[in-house]
Scaffold this motif. Sequence first.
Motif, PDB file in Angstrom:
ATOM      1  N   THR A  48       0.835  -1.202   0.000  1.00  7.05           N
ATOM      2  CA  THR A  48       0.000   0.000   0.000  1.00  7.05           C
ATOM      3  C   THR A  48       0.868   1.250   0.000  1.00  7.05           C
ATOM      4  O   THR A  48       1.925   1.291   0.622  1.00  7.05           O
ATOM      5  N   GLY A  49       0.434   2.277  -0.723  1.00  8.07           N
ATOM      6  CA  GLY A  49       1.278   3.445  -0.919  1.00  8.07           C
ATOM      7  C   GLY A  49       1.212   4.440   0.229  1.00  8.07           C
ATOM      8  O   GLY A  49       0.547   4.230   1.241  1.00  8.07           O
ATOM      9  N   TYR A  50       1.940   5.556   0.033  1.00 12.68           N
ATOM     10  CA  TYR A  50       2.015   6.593   1.043  1.00 12.68           C
ATOM     11  C   TYR A  50       0.882   7.604   0.940  1.00 12.68           C
ATOM     12  O   TYR A  50       0.649   8.369   1.861  1.00 12.68           O
ATOM     13  N   SER A  51       0.175   7.622  -0.189  1.00 11.80           N
ATOM     14  CA  SER A  51      -0.747   8.724  -0.414  1.00 11.80           C
ATOM     15  C   SER A  51      -1.991   8.654   0.464  1.00 11.80           C
ATOM     16  O   SER A  51      -2.567   9.673   0.808  1.00 11.80           O
ATOM     17  N   SER A  52      -2.440   7.451   0.816  1.00 11.36           N
ATOM     18  CA  SER A  52      -3.613   7.291   1.667  1.00 11.36           C
ATOM     19  C   SER A  52      -3.435   6.050   2.526  1.00 11.36           C
ATOM     20  O   SER A  52      -2.634   5.172   2.213  1.00 11.36           O
ATOM     21  N   LEU A  53      -4.211   5.985   3.619  1.00  8.61           N
ATOM     22  CA  LEU A  53      -4.275   4.760   4.396  1.00  8.61           C
ATOM     23  C   LEU A  53      -5.336   3.858   3.765  1.00  8.61           C
ATOM     24  O   LEU A  53      -6.463   4.299   3.520  1.00  8.61           O
ATOM     25  N   THR A  54      -4.983   2.611   3.502  1.00  4.02           N
ATOM     26  CA  THR A  54      -5.876   1.680   2.836  1.00  4.02           C
ATOM     27  C   THR A  54      -5.981   0.398   3.640  1.00  4.02           C
ATOM     28  O   THR A  54      -4.963  -0.141   4.087  1.00  4.02           O
ATOM     29  N   TYR A  55      -7.205  -0.094   3.814  1.00  3.37           N
ATOM     30  CA  TYR A  55      -7.427  -1.353   4.523  1.00  3.37           C
ATOM     31  C   TYR A  55      -8.447  -2.190   3.764  1.00  3.37           C
ATOM     32  O   TYR A  55      -9.422  -1.659   3.210  1.00  3.37           O
ATOM     33  N   ARG A  67     -15.972  -8.453   0.847  1.00  4.33           N
ATOM     34  CA  ARG A  67     -14.806  -7.608   1.112  1.00  4.33           C
ATOM     35  C   ARG A  67     -15.100  -6.166   0.715  1.00  4.33           C
ATOM     36  O   ARG A  67     -15.691  -5.892  -0.338  1.00  4.33           O
ATOM     37  N   GLU A  68     -14.672  -5.250   1.588  1.00  2.00           N
ATOM     38  CA  GLU A  68     -14.780  -3.823   1.329  1.00  2.00           C
ATOM     39  C   GLU A  68     -13.380  -3.214   1.406  1.00  2.00           C
ATOM     40  O   GLU A  68     -12.476  -3.778   2.042  1.00  2.00           O
ATOM     41  N   VAL A  69     -13.199  -2.079   0.771  1.00  2.00           N
ATOM     42  CA  VAL A  69     -11.913  -1.380   0.782  1.00  2.00           C
ATOM     43  C   VAL A  69     -12.121  -0.011   1.404  1.00  2.00           C
ATOM     44  O   VAL A  69     -12.940   0.781   0.922  1.00  2.00           O
ATOM     45  N   LEU A  70     -11.397   0.256   2.469  1.00  2.00           N
ATOM     46  CA  LEU A  70     -11.489   1.536   3.173  1.00  2.00           C
ATOM     47  C   LEU A  70     -10.249   2.367   2.860  1.00  2.00           C
ATOM     48  O   LEU A  70      -9.124   1.874   2.933  1.00  2.00           O
ATOM     49  N   ARG A  71     -10.465   3.618   2.508  1.00  2.00           N
ATOM     50  CA  ARG A  71      -9.350   4.551   2.302  1.00  2.00           C
ATOM     51  C   ARG A  71      -9.626   5.802   3.140  1.00  2.00           C
ATOM     52  O   ARG A  71     -10.737   6.352   3.105  1.00  2.00           O
ATOM     53  N   SER A  72      -8.601   6.235   3.858  1.00  2.00           N
ATOM     54  CA  SER A  72      -8.774   7.401   4.713  1.00  2.00           C
ATOM     55  C   SER A  72      -7.649   8.397   4.484  1.00  2.00           C
ATOM     56  O   SER A  72      -6.593   8.066   3.918  1.00  2.00           O
ATOM     57  N   VAL A  73      -7.884   9.606   4.932  1.00  2.00           N
ATOM     58  CA  VAL A  73      -6.878  10.661   4.846  1.00  2.00           C
ATOM     59  C   VAL A  73      -5.667  10.238   5.673  1.00  2.00           C
ATOM     60  O   VAL A  73      -5.808   9.778   6.804  1.00  2.00           O
ATOM     61  N   PRO A  74      -4.464  10.354   5.125  1.00  2.00           N
ATOM     62  CA  PRO A  74      -3.271   9.953   5.873  1.00  2.00           C
ATOM     63  C   PRO A  74      -2.983  10.906   7.018  1.00  2.00           C
ATOM     64  O   PRO A  74      -3.480  12.038   7.059  1.00  2.00           O
ATOM     65  N   THR A  75      -2.178  10.443   7.951  1.00  3.49           N
ATOM     66  CA  THR A  75      -1.812  11.250   9.108  1.00  3.49           C
ATOM     67  C   THR A  75      -0.308  11.457   9.129  1.00  3.49           C
ATOM     68  O   THR A  75       0.444  10.791   8.427  1.00  3.49           O
ATOM     69  N   GLY A  76       0.153  12.388   9.950  1.00  3.85           N
ATOM     70  CA  GLY A  76       1.580  12.648  10.068  1.00  3.85           C
ATOM     71  C   GLY A  76       2.118  13.346   8.836  1.00  3.85           C
ATOM     72  O   GLY A  76       1.430  14.129   8.171  1.00  3.85           O
ATOM     73  N   GLU A  77       3.363  13.056   8.481  1.00  7.29           N
ATOM     74  CA  GLU A  77       4.012  13.622   7.294  1.00  7.29           C
ATOM     75  C   GLU A  77       3.313  13.064   6.055  1.00  7.29           C
ATOM     76  O   GLU A  77       3.259  11.856   5.848  1.00  7.29           O
ATOM     77  N   THR A  78       2.756  13.927   5.220  1.00 10.05           N
ATOM     78  CA  THR A  78       1.954  13.478   4.090  1.00 10.05           C
ATOM     79  C   THR A  78       2.660  13.745   2.770  1.00 10.05           C
ATOM     80  O   THR A  78       3.608  14.531   2.684  1.00 10.05           O
ATOM     81  N   VAL A  79       2.176  13.068   1.714  1.00 12.93           N
ATOM     82  CA  VAL A  79       2.736  13.269   0.374  1.00 12.93           C
ATOM     83  C   VAL A  79       2.167  14.534  -0.251  1.00 12.93           C
ATOM     84  O   VAL A  79       2.899  15.369  -0.781  1.00 12.93           O
ATOM     85  N   PHE A  80       0.849  14.684  -0.193  1.00 10.19           N
ATOM     86  CA  PHE A  80       0.204  15.848  -0.794  1.00 10.19           C
ATOM     87  C   PHE A  80      -0.265  16.827   0.278  1.00 10.19           C
ATOM     88  O   PHE A  80      -0.486  16.457   1.427  1.00 10.19           O
ATOM     89  N   ARG A  81      -0.420  18.056  -0.143  1.00 15.44           N
ATOM     90  CA  ARG A  81      -0.807  19.114   0.796  1.00 15.44           C
ATOM     91  C   ARG A  81      -2.267  19.007   1.183  1.00 15.44           C
ATOM     92  O   ARG A  81      -2.662  19.339   2.296  1.00 15.44           O
ATOM     93  N   THR A 323       6.368  14.134  -6.478  1.00 11.50           N
ATOM     94  CA  THR A 323       5.733  13.083  -5.682  1.00 11.50           C
ATOM     95  C   THR A 323       6.782  12.227  -4.976  1.00 11.50           C
ATOM     96  O   THR A 323       6.664  11.937  -3.773  1.00 11.50           O
ATOM     97  N   LEU A 324       7.830  11.818  -5.705  1.00 11.42           N
ATOM     98  CA  LEU A 324       8.883  11.009  -5.083  1.00 11.42           C
ATOM     99  C   LEU A 324       9.656  11.809  -4.033  1.00 11.42           C
ATOM    100  O   LEU A 324      10.101  11.247  -3.028  1.00 11.42           O
ATOM    101  N   MET A 325       9.812  13.097  -4.254  1.00 14.94           N
ATOM    102  CA  MET A 325      10.427  13.949  -3.237  1.00 14.94           C
ATOM    103  C   MET A 325       9.646  13.864  -1.934  1.00 14.94           C
ATOM    104  O   MET A 325      10.223  13.687  -0.853  1.00 14.94           O
ATOM    105  N   ARG A 326       8.324  13.963  -2.036  1.00 11.73           N
ATOM    106  CA  ARG A 326       7.503  13.899  -0.835  1.00 11.73           C
ATOM    107  C   ARG A 326       7.538  12.501  -0.195  1.00 11.73           C
ATOM    108  O   ARG A 326       7.580  12.373   1.023  1.00 11.73           O
TER     109      ARG A 326
END
Length: 369
Positions: A48-55, A67-81, A323-326
């Motif tokens: 799973t990538g850095y852009s979002s939390l995925t479960y 099966r369901e897929v949950l995606r949430s706003v990431p926390t801490g240091e983020t990739v996008f603003r 993106t890779l910088m972030r």
Amino acid sequence: MSGDAGDEQERSSWATQAASDPDEIRRRYDAWLGDDGRVVDLHAPEGTGYSSLTYLIDVDRDGVTRREVLRSVPTGETVFREYDLALQVACMRNLAEVVPTPTILAHVEDPDVLGAPFYVMAHVDGRIPDDNPPYPLAGWLHDEAPEVQAAHYAHGIDVIAALAGVRPVDVGLADHLVRPELGVTGTDQQVTWWKDLLAWGRDGTDQPTIDAAFEWLDANRPPDPGRDAIVWGDARISNMVFAPDGTPRAVIDWEMAGTGPGEIDLAWFLWMDRQFTSVFGAPRLPGFPGEDELIARWERATGETAQDLDWYLVFAGVRFSITLMRVALRSMADGALPPDADVYRNHLGTRLLAQVLDLPAPGELGLMG
């Protein structure tokens, strides 16, 4: 500190922990379901990538587990603003008649439910080309027969060609995708958005390759083609779920969506493949056609002639490099990369940008290319 500020800080701290703790998410998701279902299993997918939390969540409803897929706003240091979940949800709902998208089951902006805003999709059975290791180097697509590889790549081009023929206003997405405060044309808006992201996200680091590439883009801006359409943003086959025969079952990851000419997605699609052959020296998969054939397929499908692709390819390289910088800066902050690494400016994206623009190499081949 006032009581209100203290309460908000405590809530923010709790939300950060809750949104990234699988056990806490499982407990709260179960509570949120109430009498509508019961969580059987919850886990993060591999890679799973850095852009979002995925479960991935298996939910029992009346004796049937789905099966369901949950995606949430990431926390801490983020990739996008910014993380506009409403934009992602609207794209998947409103474009379902244009390209295959997952069914949205819920969209919840209240952070008190799970610790951060989230949405839930129905899981789509199928295969996604590998990112880690990248599919041109290893994995199931790498090992498939050439005709199967060719089918996946051709259908990928067909998806972005279909989007290039749709204006945001035609599918009720103008309010989500058109950002007139960033510029008059879609290309203007895209360039401004990425410049703003670089200014915010570089964290004081030197970015000589990206800065030089932006100077080149500003000096060589092509005329506006006058056909702003849906821009998927992260247009690549690793963001598609495929049937075994290469037919796409779902187009996912819409967080970079916007508007602009179709060449933005076409160039990104080409750049994502070019980086492995040009930087790593890996051969193209035997079933993958060359760039000229891919461009010709896109032109036949859209009825348009691809314009100024050299410029849009450099723009793709700049976007990917930011993106890779972030990702690198977040990985360094998390301790996943050494704090003294130069990977935030020397990676797959900037190495290829330097090659294309005949700039000094940002460094030796390293942890991220």
